[in-house]
Design a protein around this motif. Structure first.
Motif, PDB file in Angstrom:
ATOM      1  N   GLY A   1      24.587  12.005  28.770  1.00  0.00           N
ATOM      2  CA  GLY A   1      23.207  12.236  28.350  1.00  0.00           C
ATOM      3  C   GLY A   1      22.495  10.934  28.043  1.00  0.00           C
ATOM      4  N   GLN A   2      21.292  10.762  28.596  1.00  0.00           N
ATOM      5  CA  GLN A   2      20.479   9.583  28.324  1.00  0.00           C
ATOM      6  C   GLN A   2      19.157  10.024  27.702  1.00  0.00           C
TER       7      GLN A   2
ATOM      8  N   PHE B   1      28.446   7.785  20.417  1.00  0.00           N
ATOM      9  CA  PHE B   1      27.324   7.440  21.285  1.00  0.00           C
ATOM     10  C   PHE B   1      27.129   5.939  21.332  1.00  0.00           C
TER      11      PHE B   1
ATOM     12  N   VAL C   1      24.927   9.590  25.246  1.00  0.00           N
ATOM     13  CA  VAL C   1      25.838  10.477  24.522  1.00  0.00           C
ATOM     14  C   VAL C   1      26.745  11.192  25.524  1.00  0.00           C
TER      15      VAL C   1
ATOM     16  N   LYS D   1      25.537  16.623  24.918  1.00  0.00           N
ATOM     17  CA  LYS D   1      24.175  16.087  24.999  1.00  0.00           C
ATOM     18  C   LYS D   1      23.112  17.092  24.559  1.00  0.00           C
TER      19      LYS D   1
ATOM     20  N   ASP E   1      23.401  17.300  20.721  1.00  0.00           N
ATOM     21  CA  ASP E   1      22.979  16.033  20.106  1.00  0.00           C
ATOM     22  C   ASP E   1      21.469  15.882  20.128  1.00  0.00           C
TER      23      ASP E   1
ATOM     24  N   ARG F   1      14.096  12.764  26.849  1.00  0.00           N
ATOM     25  CA  ARG F   1      15.379  12.935  27.532  1.00  0.00           C
ATOM     26  C   ARG F   1      15.220  12.440  28.975  1.00  0.00           C
TER      27      ARG F   1
END
Length: 371
Positions: free
Chosen positions: A62-63, A107, A120, A125, A128, A144
């Motif tokens: 996850g970014q 993370f 993450v 993700k 979070d 996101r």
């Protein structure tokens, strides 16, 4: 590995077609179809990373970007990491903790000057980012970045290889991060990774990821690698895998991750779960994460019971397998604190038999980060 339910199709990363073209064995992981290994196999990929450079697809991670004044202070509501002390162009490893002192995820966070950049775990993700968004005060925004892929180029040859496509990358210090072009594609490059080797993570637009990945694997000394090698590399490096070695019940002190708690945060004790963490730092935790070397050649996998030499249950293996670099079985797990000292004799119950083992220092293979 986390598999999707029958009625939930697996997602694919932007490199899925390339993985199949390269002969990858695809498996379900955290809701995605991911390459486990390529035709050469896990051990060959692992050893190639230690000797040269390996390219991993970590686009399932996850970014997100946290944008607005006070972003670092807002993030500190959920983590004991010192985010406000993180300088521009720098990155840091941190933990999300809960009110019971457990770890909700680990993370990476980077200070990009006008915003924070977060990476993450894939399996966490959604939780979070939902938790972070709910904790934000007015004026802050969580963006996101589901439009970006993430590549990890790891190994002692990574810097020289990446310099051919992005000369500025070689000047990044360990845990440095900067925006630059990679093979002509705008990207965010950090000098980090999860193999114990020098290396880089490259965030870039989905639609350009395959072209950049092809350029990277076309370089001398670079080969693709899958989840299998990534797991054996991080285990040799003594690094935690969320869901195995750390979870919502594990404290940073038990996991030997108290070093992630900033000095300023230890003075304020204003993060979730601070009461438990503070008590365990003062009096010692009930159990501790340790490195384990089984004797012989039989690996001990996750959930293997750990006994004291007299047969008393004292813990459980959380990650285990064969370490190609050390040429033998290795494991990590939690044992009662009285049995956590290096050299302590243990027994591992594998297929009903108690096999001898002992506690060893972590990591199993020394880290070779750029310094």
């Amino acid at each position: 590995m986390a598999e999707s339910s029958a009625d939930t199709p697996l997602r694919e990363t932007p490199l899925a077609a390339l993985h199949r073209e390269l002969g990858a064995r695809m498996v379900p992981f955290a809701g995605y179809a991911m390459p486990l290994h390529y035709p050469g196999g896990i051990v060959a990929e692992h050893l190639h990373c230690r000797a040269a450079a390996a390219l991993f697809d970590v686009s399932h991670m996850g970014q997100a970007e946290l944008i607005g004044a006070g972003a670092a202070a807002a993030l500190e509501r959920l983590t004991p990491a010192d985010v406000q002390g993180l300088g521009p162009g720098r990155q840091r490893y941190g933990l999300f903790t809960n009110e019971a002192g457990g770890i909700e995820d680990d993370f990476m966070v980077a200070n990009l000057g006008d915003r924070l950049f977060l990476v993450v775990n894939a399996s966490r993700k959604q939780a979070d980012f939902d938790r972070l968004a709910a904790a934000l005060p007015a004026g802050l925004r969580l963006a996101r970045r589901e439009d970006r892929a993430l590549l990890a180029l790891q190994g002692p040859g990574a810097a020289a290889a990446l310099a051919a496509l992005a000369p500025e990358a070689a000047t990044l210090p360990f845990l440095g991060i900067a925006e630059m072009a990679v093979a002509g594609v705008p990207a965010l490059v950090s000098r980090s990774g999860y193999t114990g080797e020098d290396g880089f993570e490259i965030a870039l637009p989905d639609e350009r990821a395959e072209a950049v990945a092809r350029a990277l694997v076309g370089l001398p000394g670079v080969a693709p690698a899958g989840l299998g090698a990534r797991d054996s590399l991080r285990l040799e490096a003594g690094l935690c895998l969320y869901g195995n070695d750390i979870d919502a019940t594990t404290s940073p002190v038990e996991a030997r991750l108290a070093w992630t708690i900033g000095k300023r945060r230890r003075e304020a004790w204003d993060f979730p779960g601070a009461e438990r963490v503070r008590a365990e730092l003062a009096a010692g935790p009930r159990r501790l994460r340790v490195g384990i070397r089984p004797e012989g050649r039989q690996p001990a996998r996750a959930h293997t019971p750990i006994l004291s030499p007299d047969g008393a249950p004292i813990g459980e293996v959380t990650s285990g397998g064969f370490g190609p670099t050390v040429n033998g079985p290795i494991a990590m797990g939690y044992v009662a604190r009285a049995h956590a000292a290096d050299g302590t004799a243990l027994a591992l119950v594998v297929r009903g038999k108690a096999l001898p083992a002992h506690v060893v220092p972590l990591p199993f293979v020394p880290h070779r980060y750029a310094r």
